[in-house]
Motif scaffolding. Structure first.
Motif, mmCIF file in Angstrom:
data_model
loop_
_atom_site.group_PDB
_atom_site.id
_atom_site.type_symbol
_atom_site.label_atom_id
_atom_site.label_comp_id
_atom_site.label_asym_id
_atom_site.label_seq_id
_atom_site.Cartn_x
_atom_site.Cartn_y
_atom_site.Cartn_z
ATOM 1 N N ILE A 1 3.578 -2.452 -9.498
ATOM 2 C CA ILE A 1 1.996 -2.986 -9.668
ATOM 3 C C ILE A 1 1.445 -2.893 -11.675
ATOM 4 N N GLY A 2 2.401 -2.508 -12.325
ATOM 5 C CA GLY A 2 1.773 -2.647 -13.938
ATOM 6 C C GLY A 2 2.599 -3.565 -14.166
ATOM 7 N N LYS A 3 3.937 -4.269 -13.718
ATOM 8 C CA LYS A 3 4.395 -5.557 -13.549
ATOM 9 C C LYS A 3 5.180 -5.187 -16.010
ATOM 10 N N LYS A 4 5.711 -3.547 -15.378
ATOM 11 C CA LYS A 4 6.511 -3.607 -16.717
ATOM 12 C C LYS A 4 7.643 -3.252 -16.224
ATOM 13 N N THR A 5 9.117 -2.556 -17.608
ATOM 14 C CA THR A 5 9.904 -1.663 -16.607
ATOM 15 C C THR A 5 9.612 0.160 -17.546
ATOM 16 N N LEU A 6 10.204 1.000 -15.889
ATOM 17 C CA LEU A 6 9.410 2.405 -16.370
ATOM 18 C C LEU A 6 10.982 2.698 -16.411
ATOM 19 N N TYR A 7 11.043 4.212 -16.927
ATOM 20 C CA TYR A 7 12.185 4.951 -16.632
ATOM 21 C C TYR A 7 11.526 6.084 -16.625
ATOM 22 N N GLN A 8 12.593 7.160 -16.455
ATOM 23 C CA GLN A 8 12.531 8.365 -16.173
ATOM 24 C C GLN A 8 13.624 9.514 -16.152
ATOM 25 N N ASN A 9 13.903 10.022 -16.951
ATOM 26 C CA ASN A 9 14.554 11.009 -17.337
ATOM 27 C C ASN A 9 15.016 12.689 -16.515
ATOM 28 N N GLU A 10 13.626 13.016 -15.630
ATOM 29 C CA GLU A 10 13.343 14.004 -15.552
ATOM 30 C C GLU A 10 11.687 14.164 -14.616
ATOM 31 N N ASN A 11 11.773 15.704 -14.023
ATOM 32 C CA ASN A 11 10.163 15.477 -13.270
ATOM 33 C C ASN A 11 10.441 14.166 -12.196
ATOM 34 N N LEU A 12 11.343 13.417 -11.674
ATOM 35 C CA LEU A 12 11.338 13.075 -10.433
ATOM 36 C C LEU A 12 10.301 13.712 -9.220
ATOM 37 N N ASP B 1 0.890 -0.857 -0.029
ATOM 38 C CA ASP B 1 0.220 -0.310 0.143
ATOM 39 C C ASP B 1 1.052 1.172 0.362
ATOM 40 N N SER B 2 2.138 1.181 0.266
ATOM 41 C CA SER B 2 3.217 2.264 0.065
ATOM 42 C C SER B 2 3.957 2.321 -0.510
ATOM 43 N N TRP B 3 3.525 1.206 -2.518
ATOM 44 C CA TRP B 3 4.501 1.696 -3.337
ATOM 45 C C TRP B 3 3.606 3.020 -3.719
ATOM 46 N N GLY B 4 5.038 4.194 -4.833
ATOM 47 C CA GLY B 4 4.603 4.652 -4.560
ATOM 48 C C GLY B 4 5.557 5.141 -5.495
ATOM 49 N N GLY B 5 5.059 6.100 -6.592
ATOM 50 C CA GLY B 5 6.301 6.695 -8.002
ATOM 51 C C GLY B 5 6.752 6.168 -9.037
ATOM 52 N N LEU B 6 8.213 5.723 -9.125
ATOM 53 C CA LEU B 6 8.387 4.789 -10.903
ATOM 54 C C LEU B 6 7.952 4.244 -10.489
ATOM 55 N N TRP B 7 8.535 3.468 -9.132
ATOM 56 C CA TRP B 7 8.922 1.881 -9.391
ATOM 57 C C TRP B 7 7.778 1.272 -8.971
ATOM 58 N N GLY B 8 7.257 1.682 -7.603
ATOM 59 C CA GLY B 8 5.461 1.450 -7.497
ATOM 60 C C GLY B 8 4.441 1.088 -8.307
ATOM 61 N N LYS B 9 5.001 1.989 -9.483
ATOM 62 C CA LYS B 9 4.281 1.789 -10.959
ATOM 63 C C LYS B 9 4.169 0.924 -11.526
ATOM 64 N N ALA B 10 5.943 0.423 -11.597
ATOM 65 C CA ALA B 10 6.463 -1.015 -12.363
ATOM 66 C C ALA B 10 6.036 -2.133 -11.611
ATOM 67 N N GLY C 1 10.091 14.011 0.999
ATOM 68 C CA GLY C 1 11.253 15.244 1.744
ATOM 69 C C GLY C 1 12.063 14.059 2.089
ATOM 70 N N GLY C 2 13.544 15.130 1.712
ATOM 71 C CA GLY C 2 14.692 14.170 2.943
ATOM 72 C C GLY C 2 15.431 12.669 1.526
ATOM 73 N N HIS C 3 14.514 12.900 0.816
ATOM 74 C CA HIS C 3 15.106 11.512 -0.371
ATOM 75 C C HIS C 3 15.638 12.188 -0.734
ATOM 76 N N VAL C 4 17.863 11.048 -1.488
ATOM 77 C CA VAL C 4 18.241 11.234 -2.481
ATOM 78 C C VAL C 4 17.502 11.799 -3.518
ATOM 79 N N VAL C 5 17.925 13.151 -4.166
ATOM 80 C CA VAL C 5 17.312 13.701 -5.478
ATOM 81 C C VAL C 5 18.545 12.889 -6.239
ATOM 82 N N LEU C 6 17.418 12.178 -7.574
ATOM 83 C CA LEU C 6 17.970 11.405 -8.624
ATOM 84 C C LEU C 6 17.754 12.076 -9.472
#
Length: 181
Positions: free
Chosen positions: A139-150, A128-137, A154-159
């Motif tokens: 849940i959707g059972k597919k590879t996803l990538y994102q190169n901007e606007n991640l 129930d905490s799965w969120g963001g890019l890896w959560g979508k990947a 708060g406090g998370h390492v910025v990528l």
């Protein structure tokens, strides 16, 4: 006359980028009947796609060998190191789905703990905490990538970019202990 054919493979950086282009270079000298050099014919063939495929196959083979030969306690960190090297990235995590359906980041780069400023650093993420890019990947059972606007909490390492690639077994997310022991 003896053959003086020359060939080789060279990697060059594409102008204006850091992308590496692989070229196969073939050179064929031509001589006159008296042995005097006339000219050289040089060809360049872009083999970047072939070199990338070779790299991918090498990685797959290394991971497969690790899966077969590694102690399961070290498997995750060994594969994560391979992936970080392959993608030339500083941080990463690699894990599995446990019996409760939660994602367990069995191997998370240890150096990330030093720079992460989140209060609750945990290696287990409930479904129930799965969120963001890896959560979508996941849940959707597919590879996803994102190169901007991640987006990060708060406090998370910025990528600047991210890749999430779930491992599937019969269209199900890989579960440890049931699928792998």
């Amino acid at each position: 006359f003896p053959s003086h054919d020359r060939s080789g493979i060279v990697g060059v950086h594409r102008s204006g980028t850091n992308d590496l282009v692989w070229l196969q270079i073939n050179a064929f000298p031509e001589f006159l009947a008296d042995g005097t050099f006339k000219q050289a014919v040089v060809t360049f063939i872009d083999i970047t796609r072939t070199k990338q495929t070779e790299r991918e196959l090498q990685l797959k083979n290394r991971i497969s060998n690790c899966f077969i030969q590694s102690n399961k306690d070290y498997f995750y960190s060994e594969v994560l190191d391979m992936l970080k090297d392959f993608f030339r990235c500083e941080y990463g995590l690699f894990g599995y789905i446990d019996e409760d359906g939660d994602f367990v980041a069995k191997s998370m780069t240890k150096d990330i703990w030093k720079v992460c400023e989140m209060d609750d650093k945990i290696p287990v993420f409930s479904k129930d905490s799965w969120g963001g890019l890896w959560g979508k990947a996941l849940i959707g059972k597919k590879t996803l990538y994102q190169n901007e606007n991640l987006q990060f909490p708060g406090g998370h390492v910025v990528l600047s970019n991210a890749l999430a690639a779930p491992i599937l077994s019969s269209d199900n997310l890989l579960r440890a202990y049931r699928d792998w022991e």
